[in-house]
Design a protein around this motif. Structure first.
Motif, PDB file in Angstrom:
ATOM      1  N   LEU A  20       0.835  -1.198   0.000  1.00 53.25           N
ATOM      2  CA  LEU A  20       0.000   0.000   0.000  1.00 53.25           C
ATOM      3  C   LEU A  20       0.873   1.253   0.000  1.00 53.25           C
ATOM      4  O   LEU A  20       1.973   1.253   0.553  1.00 53.25           O
ATOM      5  N   PRO A  21       0.380   2.329  -0.608  1.00 54.16           N
ATOM      6  CA  PRO A  21       1.175   3.560  -0.638  1.00 54.16           C
ATOM      7  C   PRO A  21       1.281   4.182   0.752  1.00 54.16           C
ATOM      8  O   PRO A  21       0.439   3.966   1.616  1.00 54.16           O
ATOM      9  N   GLY A  22       2.332   4.965   0.940  1.00 58.29           N
ATOM     10  CA  GLY A  22       2.534   5.637   2.219  1.00 58.29           C
ATOM     11  C   GLY A  22       3.817   5.186   2.885  1.00 58.29           C
ATOM     12  O   GLY A  22       4.180   4.010   2.845  1.00 58.29           O
ATOM     13  N   ASP A  23       4.524   6.130   3.480  1.00 56.31           N
ATOM     14  CA  ASP A  23       5.776   5.848   4.169  1.00 56.31           C
ATOM     15  C   ASP A  23       5.499   5.723   5.664  1.00 56.31           C
ATOM     16  O   ASP A  23       5.128   6.711   6.312  1.00 56.31           O
ATOM     17  N   PRO A  24       5.636   4.513   6.247  1.00 60.61           N
ATOM     18  CA  PRO A  24       5.355   4.357   7.679  1.00 60.61           C
ATOM     19  C   PRO A  24       6.169   5.302   8.557  1.00 60.61           C
ATOM     20  O   PRO A  24       5.655   5.776   9.581  1.00 60.61           O
ATOM     21  N   ALA A  25       7.404   5.559   8.186  1.00 62.81           N
ATOM     22  CA  ALA A  25       8.229   6.459   8.989  1.00 62.81           C
ATOM     23  C   ALA A  25       7.643   7.868   9.001  1.00 62.81           C
ATOM     24  O   ALA A  25       7.567   8.529  10.042  1.00 62.81           O
ATOM     25  N   ARG A  26       7.184   8.344   7.830  1.00 60.70           N
ATOM     26  CA  ARG A  26       6.592   9.689   7.769  1.00 60.70           C
ATOM     27  C   ARG A  26       5.229   9.717   8.449  1.00 60.70           C
ATOM     28  O   ARG A  26       4.837  10.717   9.047  1.00 60.70           O
ATOM     29  N   LEU A  69       6.122  10.053  12.205  1.00 61.24           N
ATOM     30  CA  LEU A  69       6.711  11.310  12.675  1.00 61.24           C
ATOM     31  C   LEU A  69       5.987  12.552  12.172  1.00 61.24           C
ATOM     32  O   LEU A  69       6.168  13.633  12.740  1.00 61.24           O
ATOM     33  N   GLY A  70       5.185  12.400  11.103  1.00 59.45           N
ATOM     34  CA  GLY A  70       4.531  13.576  10.539  1.00 59.45           C
ATOM     35  C   GLY A  70       5.264  14.087   9.315  1.00 59.45           C
ATOM     36  O   GLY A  70       6.389  13.679   9.011  1.00 59.45           O
ATOM     37  N   GLN A  71       4.622  15.017   8.635  1.00 56.59           N
ATOM     38  CA  GLN A  71       5.152  15.506   7.365  1.00 56.59           C
ATOM     39  C   GLN A  71       6.358  16.434   7.528  1.00 56.59           C
ATOM     40  O   GLN A  71       7.095  16.659   6.578  1.00 56.59           O
ATOM     41  N   ARG A  72       6.578  16.980   8.715  1.00 59.03           N
ATOM     42  CA  ARG A  72       7.666  17.953   8.907  1.00 59.03           C
ATOM     43  C   ARG A  72       8.907  17.315   9.516  1.00 59.03           C
ATOM     44  O   ARG A  72       9.830  18.020   9.939  1.00 59.03           O
ATOM     45  N   ALA A  73       8.949  16.009   9.579  1.00 54.19           N
ATOM     46  CA  ALA A  73      10.098  15.336  10.191  1.00 54.19           C
ATOM     47  C   ALA A  73      11.350  15.525   9.333  1.00 54.19           C
ATOM     48  O   ALA A  73      11.286  15.594   8.106  1.00 54.19           O
ATOM     49  N   ASP A  74      12.511  15.620   9.989  1.00 56.41           N
ATOM     50  CA  ASP A  74      13.769  15.781   9.268  1.00 56.41           C
ATOM     51  C   ASP A  74      14.259  14.429   8.775  1.00 56.41           C
ATOM     52  O   ASP A  74      13.802  13.365   9.213  1.00 56.41           O
ATOM     53  N   VAL A  75      15.218  14.454   7.881  1.00 57.50           N
ATOM     54  CA  VAL A  75      15.711  13.244   7.226  1.00 57.50           C
ATOM     55  C   VAL A  75      16.345  12.286   8.224  1.00 57.50           C
ATOM     56  O   VAL A  75      16.130  11.062   8.167  1.00 57.50           O
ATOM     57  N   ALA A  76      17.108  12.806   9.179  1.00 58.45           N
ATOM     58  CA  ALA A  76      17.790  11.946  10.151  1.00 58.45           C
ATOM     59  C   ALA A  76      16.781  11.176  11.003  1.00 58.45           C
ATOM     60  O   ALA A  76      16.949   9.974  11.258  1.00 58.45           O
ATOM     61  N   SER A  77      15.731  11.864  11.433  1.00 60.78           N
ATOM     62  CA  SER A  77      14.706  11.204  12.245  1.00 60.78           C
ATOM     63  C   SER A  77      13.981  10.129  11.444  1.00 60.78           C
ATOM     64  O   SER A  77      13.689   9.042  11.957  1.00 60.78           O
ATOM     65  N   VAL A 110      13.766   6.022  12.306  1.00 63.68           N
ATOM     66  CA  VAL A 110      12.515   5.273  12.431  1.00 63.68           C
ATOM     67  C   VAL A 110      12.485   4.126  11.432  1.00 63.68           C
ATOM     68  O   VAL A 110      12.026   3.015  11.753  1.00 63.68           O
ATOM     69  N   ARG A 111      12.954   4.370  10.211  1.00 62.48           N
ATOM     70  CA  ARG A 111      13.003   3.299   9.206  1.00 62.48           C
ATOM     71  C   ARG A 111      13.885   2.146   9.684  1.00 62.48           C
ATOM     72  O   ARG A 111      13.575   0.972   9.467  1.00 62.48           O
ATOM     73  N   LYS A 112      14.981   2.489  10.340  1.00 64.74           N
ATOM     74  CA  LYS A 112      15.858   1.446  10.862  1.00 64.74           C
ATOM     75  C   LYS A 112      15.194   0.699  12.012  1.00 64.74           C
ATOM     76  O   LYS A 112      15.285  -0.530  12.134  1.00 64.74           O
ATOM     77  N   GLU A 113      14.487   1.435  12.875  1.00 65.06           N
ATOM     78  CA  GLU A 113      13.797   0.818  14.014  1.00 65.06           C
ATOM     79  C   GLU A 113      12.691  -0.127  13.543  1.00 65.06           C
ATOM     80  O   GLU A 113      12.474  -1.192  14.124  1.00 65.06           O
ATOM     81  N   LEU A 114      11.978   0.255  12.460  1.00 64.27           N
ATOM     82  CA  LEU A 114      10.896  -0.568  11.918  1.00 64.27           C
ATOM     83  C   LEU A 114      11.390  -1.574  10.883  1.00 64.27           C
ATOM     84  O   LEU A 114      10.581  -2.260  10.257  1.00 64.27           O
ATOM     85  N   GLY A 153      11.474  -9.711   2.526  1.00 66.74           N
ATOM     86  CA  GLY A 153      11.520 -11.014   3.187  1.00 66.74           C
ATOM     87  C   GLY A 153      12.049 -10.924   4.603  1.00 66.74           C
ATOM     88  O   GLY A 153      11.533 -11.582   5.521  1.00 66.74           O
ATOM     89  N   VAL A 154      13.076 -10.110   4.809  1.00 66.81           N
ATOM     90  CA  VAL A 154      13.643  -9.934   6.150  1.00 66.81           C
ATOM     91  C   VAL A 154      12.655  -9.205   7.050  1.00 66.81           C
ATOM     92  O   VAL A 154      12.499  -9.531   8.229  1.00 66.81           O
ATOM     93  N   GLN A 155      11.947  -8.212   6.484  1.00 69.20           N
ATOM     94  CA  GLN A 155      10.913  -7.507   7.249  1.00 69.20           C
ATOM     95  C   GLN A 155       9.843  -8.476   7.736  1.00 69.20           C
ATOM     96  O   GLN A 155       9.353  -8.375   8.872  1.00 69.20           O
ATOM     97  N   PHE A 156       9.461  -9.423   6.864  1.00 73.69           N
ATOM     98  CA  PHE A 156       8.436 -10.397   7.247  1.00 73.69           C
ATOM     99  C   PHE A 156       8.922 -11.286   8.388  1.00 73.69           C
ATOM    100  O   PHE A 156       8.157 -11.606   9.308  1.00 73.69           O
ATOM    101  N   LEU A 157      10.200 -11.671   8.363  1.00 76.37           N
ATOM    102  CA  LEU A 157      10.743 -12.500   9.442  1.00 76.37           C
ATOM    103  C   LEU A 157      10.741 -11.730  10.763  1.00 76.37           C
ATOM    104  O   LEU A 157      10.436 -12.310  11.824  1.00 76.37           O
ATOM    105  N   PHE A 158      11.062 -10.447  10.720  1.00 73.73           N
ATOM    106  CA  PHE A 158      11.002  -9.633  11.931  1.00 73.73           C
ATOM    107  C   PHE A 158       9.562  -9.534  12.441  1.00 73.73           C
ATOM    108  O   PHE A 158       9.310  -9.593  13.648  1.00 73.73           O
ATOM    109  N   TYR A 159       8.611  -9.375  11.505  1.00 71.49           N
ATOM    110  CA  TYR A 159       7.195  -9.282  11.878  1.00 71.49           C
ATOM    111  C   TYR A 159       6.722 -10.593  12.502  1.00 71.49           C
ATOM    112  O   TYR A 159       6.005 -10.600  13.520  1.00 71.49           O
TER     113      TYR A 159
END
Length: 351
Positions: free
Chosen positions: A30-36, A39-47, A51-55, A62-68
């Motif tokens: 599905l479309p959409g960035d879970p990290a954004r 954090l919202g639309q005004r989040a900076d790149v580092a943040s 979050v992308r690394k945390e999720l 395939g690796v994401q599915f194993l973590f899930y």
């Protein structure tokens, strides 16, 4: 009995695994960035990158599915930080300095919007949905069985015709349409006479008394949700009773001098309940999944309303968790239905 339970549990686990696979890969495309979204639309790149690394969004699918899957399984490997912050767990073994093997409740991740654990959100909403489903099935079962028996006993009379017509009308009416009509008529137009409201949850908030129990708010959504299963139960009960009433043992019961009411309720009805029990258990699980729009229409706080609100906000972890919880309840209800058959009909053996 044990072999039956193990076999049925195995089938249930396979079904749940299929649901997990379907849900994960469906929401992954599905479309959409879970990290954004988190954090919202005004989040900076580092943040966003953190979050992308945390999720685990920086990993292949395939690796994401194993973590899930690791999060959902009752036994999993987690870091001590993640376990402390997110899990209800018991440590089984220390794998390394940072990682531990734990026995835990399934972790459904956190809501993108409220940052609250999805499991806590669903557990808060589950009692409302269970109460609504139980009330709807109680209404449908009591009225449906009574009308079905009456229709079979009074076959080819106006009572029979009326019951069949009402059941066909109930099947034909979509729940969302029936809900709107009932809410408008009984909760708005005639509210002065009925004392009912268009919307409301199990507890009202009083500025002086706090949370106040209000069971009147349960009446309209329970009736709305129970109309379709009631119609099915009427037809199944009527059909099964007509078949049973022509059996030899019923004629024998009459020949022994038993009263008509005793023959119908003590001898005929219990032997006609197998298809009805199937409908009741199947519809109960169906109501848990199908209460979404009914809860939304009447403002009833339950899993359905929480899920619809989450869809509106693209809060995918809540939606995924709600689907998995509903599937688990569906599997459990069907297992209990198989056990219930043996109590109703002694001719059925689990082996």
């Amino acid at each position: 009995m044990l072999r039956f339970l193990l076999r049925k549990s195995g089938y249930g686990i396979l079904v749940l695994f299929g649901v997990v696979v379907l849900v994960f890969f469906l929401f992954n495309v599905l479309p959409g960035d879970p990290a954004r979204l988190t954090l919202g639309q005004r989040a900076d790149v580092a943040s966003l990158e953190n979050v992308r690394k945390e999720l685990h969004l920086d990993q292949p699918v395939g690796v994401q599915f194993l973590f899930y899957l690791n999060d959902l399984l009752p036994i999993g490997i987690h870091t001590t930080t993640q376990a402390t912050e997110n899990l209800h767990y018991v440590t089984l073994a220390h794998i390394s300095k940072e990682k531990i093997l734990v026995l835990k409740t399934p972790y459904l991740r956190r809501s993108y919007q409220g940052k609250k654990p999805v499991g806590d959100i669903l557990m808060e909403a589950l009692p409302g949905t269970l109460l609504l489903a139980v009330a709807a099935m109680l209404f449908a079962t009591v009225i449906g069985v009574a009308l079905g028996v009456l229709s079979a006993v009074k076959q080819n009379t106006w009572m029979d015709t009326g019951a069949v017509f009402a059941s066909v009308a109930g099947i034909s009416a979509p729940s969302f349409f029936a809900g709107i009509v009932l809410a408008y008529l009984f909760g708005f137009v005639w509210s002065d006479y009925t004392g009912l409201h268009m919307t409301g949850s199990l507890f009202d908030i009083d500025p002086f008394k706090g949370r106040v129990l209000n069971l009147r708010n349960l009446v309209l959504p329970a009736i709305t949700l129970g109309i379709r299963p009631l119609a099915i139960i009427v037809q199944l009960t009527r059909s099964a009773m007509l078949d049973v009433l022509h059996q030899d043992y019923i004629r024998t019961a009459y020949a022994k001098g038993l009263s008509k009411s005793r023959v119908i309720w003590q001898h005929a009805l219990p032997n006609a309940l197998n298809p009805v029990v199937t409908a009741i258990t199947g519809w109960f699980a169906e109501l848990l999944a199908g209460a979404f729009f009914v809860e939304y229409i009447f403002g009833w706080k339950g899993i359905g309303k929480v899920t619809v609100d989450a869809l509106d906000k693209f809060d995918f972890p809540v939606v995924m968790g709600a689907i998995l919880l509903t599937a688990a309840i569906f599997v459990l209800v069907n297992l209990l239905a198989d056990l219930l058959y043996t109590l109703i009909d002694p001719r059925i053996k689990l082996d």
